[in-house]
Write an enzyme that holds these catalytic residues in place. Structure first.
Site, PDB file in Angstrom:
ATOM      1  N   ILE A   9      25.335  42.911  33.614  1.00  0.00           N
ATOM      2  CA  ILE A   9      24.079  43.016  32.848  1.00  0.00           C
ATOM      3  C   ILE A   9      24.283  42.704  31.366  1.00  0.00           C
ATOM      4  O   ILE A   9      23.347  42.286  30.683  1.00  0.00           O
ATOM      5  CB  ILE A   9      23.435  44.402  33.052  1.00  0.00           C
ATOM      6  CG1 ILE A   9      21.943  44.369  32.684  1.00  0.00           C
ATOM      7  CG2 ILE A   9      24.178  45.483  32.265  1.00  0.00           C
ATOM      8  CD1 ILE A   9      21.166  45.565  33.165  1.00  0.00           C
ATOM      9  N   ASN A  25      23.297  58.648  30.008  1.00  0.00           N
ATOM     10  CA  ASN A  25      23.234  60.084  30.310  1.00  0.00           C
ATOM     11  C   ASN A  25      22.380  60.723  29.213  1.00  0.00           C
ATOM     12  O   ASN A  25      22.022  60.080  28.235  1.00  0.00           O
ATOM     13  CB  ASN A  25      24.637  60.711  30.381  1.00  0.00           C
ATOM     14  CG  ASN A  25      25.401  60.562  29.084  1.00  0.00           C
ATOM     15  OD1 ASN A  25      24.933  60.990  28.037  1.00  0.00           O
ATOM     16  ND2 ASN A  25      26.531  59.905  29.133  1.00  0.00           N
ATOM     17  N   GLY A  78      30.956  53.363  33.431  1.00  0.00           N
ATOM     18  CA  GLY A  78      30.051  52.452  34.153  1.00  0.00           C
ATOM     19  C   GLY A  78      29.315  51.460  33.272  1.00  0.00           C
ATOM     20  O   GLY A  78      29.862  50.918  32.322  1.00  0.00           O
ATOM     21  N   VAL A  79      28.056  51.256  33.621  1.00  0.00           N
ATOM     22  CA  VAL A  79      27.270  50.245  32.876  1.00  0.00           C
ATOM     23  C   VAL A  79      27.024  50.707  31.435  1.00  0.00           C
ATOM     24  O   VAL A  79      26.984  49.902  30.503  1.00  0.00           O
ATOM     25  CB  VAL A  79      25.947  49.943  33.625  1.00  0.00           C
ATOM     26  CG1 VAL A  79      24.962  51.098  33.582  1.00  0.00           C
ATOM     27  CG2 VAL A  79      25.304  48.679  33.108  1.00  0.00           C
ATOM     28  N   ASP A  80      26.957  52.014  31.236  1.00  0.00           N
ATOM     29  CA  ASP A  80      26.782  52.580  29.884  1.00  0.00           C
ATOM     30  C   ASP A  80      27.957  52.138  29.001  1.00  0.00           C
ATOM     31  O   ASP A  80      27.777  51.621  27.886  1.00  0.00           O
ATOM     32  CB  ASP A  80      26.740  54.108  30.021  1.00  0.00           C
ATOM     33  CG  ASP A  80      26.213  54.820  28.784  1.00  0.00           C
ATOM     34  OD1 ASP A  80      26.183  56.062  28.803  1.00  0.00           O
ATOM     35  OD2 ASP A  80      25.845  54.134  27.815  1.00  0.00           O
ATOM     36  N   SER A 121      21.594  55.097  38.619  1.00  0.00           N
ATOM     37  CA  SER A 121      22.038  56.316  39.326  1.00  0.00           C
ATOM     38  C   SER A 121      22.889  56.078  40.565  1.00  0.00           C
ATOM     39  O   SER A 121      23.348  57.055  41.169  1.00  0.00           O
ATOM     40  CB  SER A 121      20.842  57.202  39.742  1.00  0.00           C
ATOM     41  OG  SER A 121      20.376  57.942  38.649  1.00  0.00           O
ATOM     42  N   THR A 122      23.123  54.813  40.946  1.00  0.00           N
ATOM     43  CA  THR A 122      23.834  54.578  42.232  1.00  0.00           C
ATOM     44  C   THR A 122      25.340  54.475  42.051  1.00  0.00           C
ATOM     45  O   THR A 122      26.054  54.131  42.996  1.00  0.00           O
ATOM     46  CB  THR A 122      23.319  53.282  42.893  1.00  0.00           C
ATOM     47  OG1 THR A 122      23.599  52.174  42.018  1.00  0.00           O
ATOM     48  CG2 THR A 122      21.828  53.349  43.163  1.00  0.00           C
ATOM     49  N   TYR A 150      26.488  58.686  39.438  1.00  0.00           N
ATOM     50  CA  TYR A 150      25.507  59.729  39.808  1.00  0.00           C
ATOM     51  C   TYR A 150      25.246  59.788  41.312  1.00  0.00           C
ATOM     52  O   TYR A 150      24.433  60.582  41.774  1.00  0.00           O
ATOM     53  CB  TYR A 150      24.212  59.533  39.008  1.00  0.00           C
ATOM     54  CG  TYR A 150      24.299  60.049  37.579  1.00  0.00           C
ATOM     55  CD1 TYR A 150      25.461  60.642  37.093  1.00  0.00           C
ATOM     56  CD2 TYR A 150      23.225  59.947  36.713  1.00  0.00           C
ATOM     57  CE1 TYR A 150      25.552  61.110  35.788  1.00  0.00           C
ATOM     58  CE2 TYR A 150      23.285  60.407  35.407  1.00  0.00           C
ATOM     59  CZ  TYR A 150      24.470  60.992  34.953  1.00  0.00           C
ATOM     60  OH  TYR A 150      24.544  61.453  33.663  1.00  0.00           O
TER      61      TYR A 150
HETATM   62  N1  APR Z   1      26.446  45.396  34.924  1.00  0.00           N
HETATM   63  C1  APR Z   1      25.566  45.768  35.888  1.00  0.00           C
HETATM   64  N2  APR Z   1      25.713  46.859  36.660  1.00  0.00           N
HETATM   65  C2  APR Z   1      26.827  47.602  36.450  1.00  0.00           C
HETATM   66  C3  APR Z   1      27.798  47.295  35.473  1.00  0.00           C
HETATM   67  C4  APR Z   1      27.563  46.134  34.693  1.00  0.00           C
HETATM   68  N3  APR Z   1      28.419  45.745  33.730  1.00  0.00           N
HETATM   69  N4  APR Z   1      28.787  48.239  35.530  1.00  0.00           N
HETATM   70  C5  APR Z   1      28.449  49.084  36.524  1.00  0.00           C
HETATM   71  N5  APR Z   1      27.284  48.703  37.089  1.00  0.00           N
HETATM   72  C6  APR Z   1      26.558  49.275  38.224  1.00  0.00           C
HETATM   73  C7  APR Z   1      27.345  50.171  39.160  1.00  0.00           C
HETATM   74  O1  APR Z   1      28.070  49.393  40.101  1.00  0.00           O
HETATM   75  C8  APR Z   1      26.206  50.939  39.811  1.00  0.00           C
HETATM   76  O2  APR Z   1      25.675  50.193  40.894  1.00  0.00           O
HETATM   77  O3  APR Z   1      25.544  50.107  37.692  1.00  0.00           O
HETATM   78  C9  APR Z   1      25.133  51.025  38.704  1.00  0.00           C
HETATM   79  C10 APR Z   1      25.018  52.397  38.053  1.00  0.00           C
HETATM   80  O4  APR Z   1      26.326  52.954  37.971  1.00  0.00           O
HETATM   81  P1  APR Z   1      26.818  53.808  36.681  1.00  0.00           P
HETATM   82  O5  APR Z   1      27.052  52.884  35.568  1.00  0.00           O
HETATM   83  O6  APR Z   1      27.935  54.657  37.162  1.00  0.00           O
HETATM   84  O7  APR Z   1      25.546  54.698  36.302  1.00  0.00           O
HETATM   85  P2  APR Z   1      24.920  55.977  37.018  1.00  0.00           P
HETATM   86  O8  APR Z   1      25.286  56.059  38.464  1.00  0.00           O
HETATM   87  O9  APR Z   1      23.479  55.927  36.633  1.00  0.00           O
HETATM   88  O10 APR Z   1      25.649  57.186  36.280  1.00  0.00           O
HETATM   89  C11 APR Z   1      25.356  57.378  34.920  1.00  0.00           C
HETATM   90  O11 APR Z   1      27.629  57.274  34.272  1.00  0.00           O
HETATM   91  O12 APR Z   1      28.425  55.781  32.787  1.00  0.00           O
HETATM   92  C12 APR Z   1      28.012  57.061  32.920  1.00  0.00           C
HETATM   93  O13 APR Z   1      27.146  57.656  30.771  1.00  0.00           O
HETATM   94  C13 APR Z   1      26.790  57.343  32.100  1.00  0.00           C
HETATM   95  O14 APR Z   1      26.913  59.677  32.533  1.00  0.00           O
HETATM   96  C14 APR Z   1      26.218  58.493  32.859  1.00  0.00           C
HETATM   97  C15 APR Z   1      26.503  58.140  34.303  1.00  0.00           C
END
Ligand code: APR
Length: 172
Positions: free
Chosen positions: A11, A24, A32-34, A117-118, A121
């Site tokens: 992304i 979060n 993760g994506v954050d 969230s997938t 979370y």
């Molecule tokens: N681009 C697109 N999607 C991504 C990327 C990226 N660079 N990196 C990870 N993802 C996908 C993951 O594979 C997953 O399918 O984003 C989706 C959401 O995963 P997470 O990033 O783990 O987010 P989430 O499950 O909502 O958990 C949020 O994780 O990163 C921490 O600070 C964040 O505490 C919060 C929690």
């Protein structure tokens, strides 16, 4: 509906007006994506997020995108999956609703979502994909001037689930 696309990718490379961060509630970054979005945007993003004093689950906040291609980032904390009986589905729906409405309010007409969230979370992707697509379809049917919604899946398994779900939606 050719305004909605499921894409496999990262992304941070998206060229839409705004990208959505699966944050979060502290809005102070994470994994993760954050983590990926903060790394790509640079340290100014965290400085900007600090001024927001957090964000409740399901709500959305907007910041500039700094070094990202996207001009803006919408930060929305998704729900942690706790089995489905704690309002997780409604909170996830609110993430999409509030992010889309906030983008529209700011006249941003193209948006990229991760699969909120997938990951960390643990929200089941098959359930999450149905919630995401329902909210996006509802929004696009009411906002015919909105140009594009991409769901950017980093993980191939999640990508396949969204492709399967969108096929089911297009059949009905
Ligand atoms: N681009 C697109 N999607 C991504 C990327 C990226 N660079 N990196 C990870 N993802 C996908 C993951 O594979 C997953 O399918 O984003 C989706 C959401 O995963 P997470 O990033 O783990 O987010 P989430 O499950 O909502 O958990 C949020 O994780 O990163 C921490 O600070 C964040 O505490 C919060 C929690």
């Amino acid at each position: 509906m050719d305004r909605l696309n499921i894409v496999k990718g990262n992304i941070v490379k998206a060229k839409t007006d705004v990208i959505v961060n699966a944050a979060n509630t502290s809005l102070l970054g994470g994994g993760g994506v954050d983590g990926a979005i903060h790394r790509a945007a640079g340290p100014m993003l965290l400085e900007e997020c600090k001024k927001l004093n957090g964000c409740p689950t399901g709500e959305a906040r907007i910041t500039p995108g700094f070094k990202l291609n996207a001009k803006y980032v919408i930060h929305t904390p998704g729900p942690i999956w706790r089995g489905g009986g704690k309002g997780e589905c409604e909170l996830l729906a609110n993430c999409y609703k509030n992010s889309l409405n906030l983008a529209y309010e700011k006249c941003l007409l193209s948006i990229s979502f991760p699969s909120i969230s997938t990951g960390i979370y643990r929200f089941p992707a098959d359930i999450a994909s149905k919630i995401a697509l329902k909210e996006i379809y509802d929004f696009l049917s009411k906002h015919t001037d909105f140009e594009k919604v991409n769901i950017v899946c980093f993980d191939y398994d999640v990508y396949k689930i969204y492709k399967k779900t969108i096929k089911e939606f297009n059949k009905n």
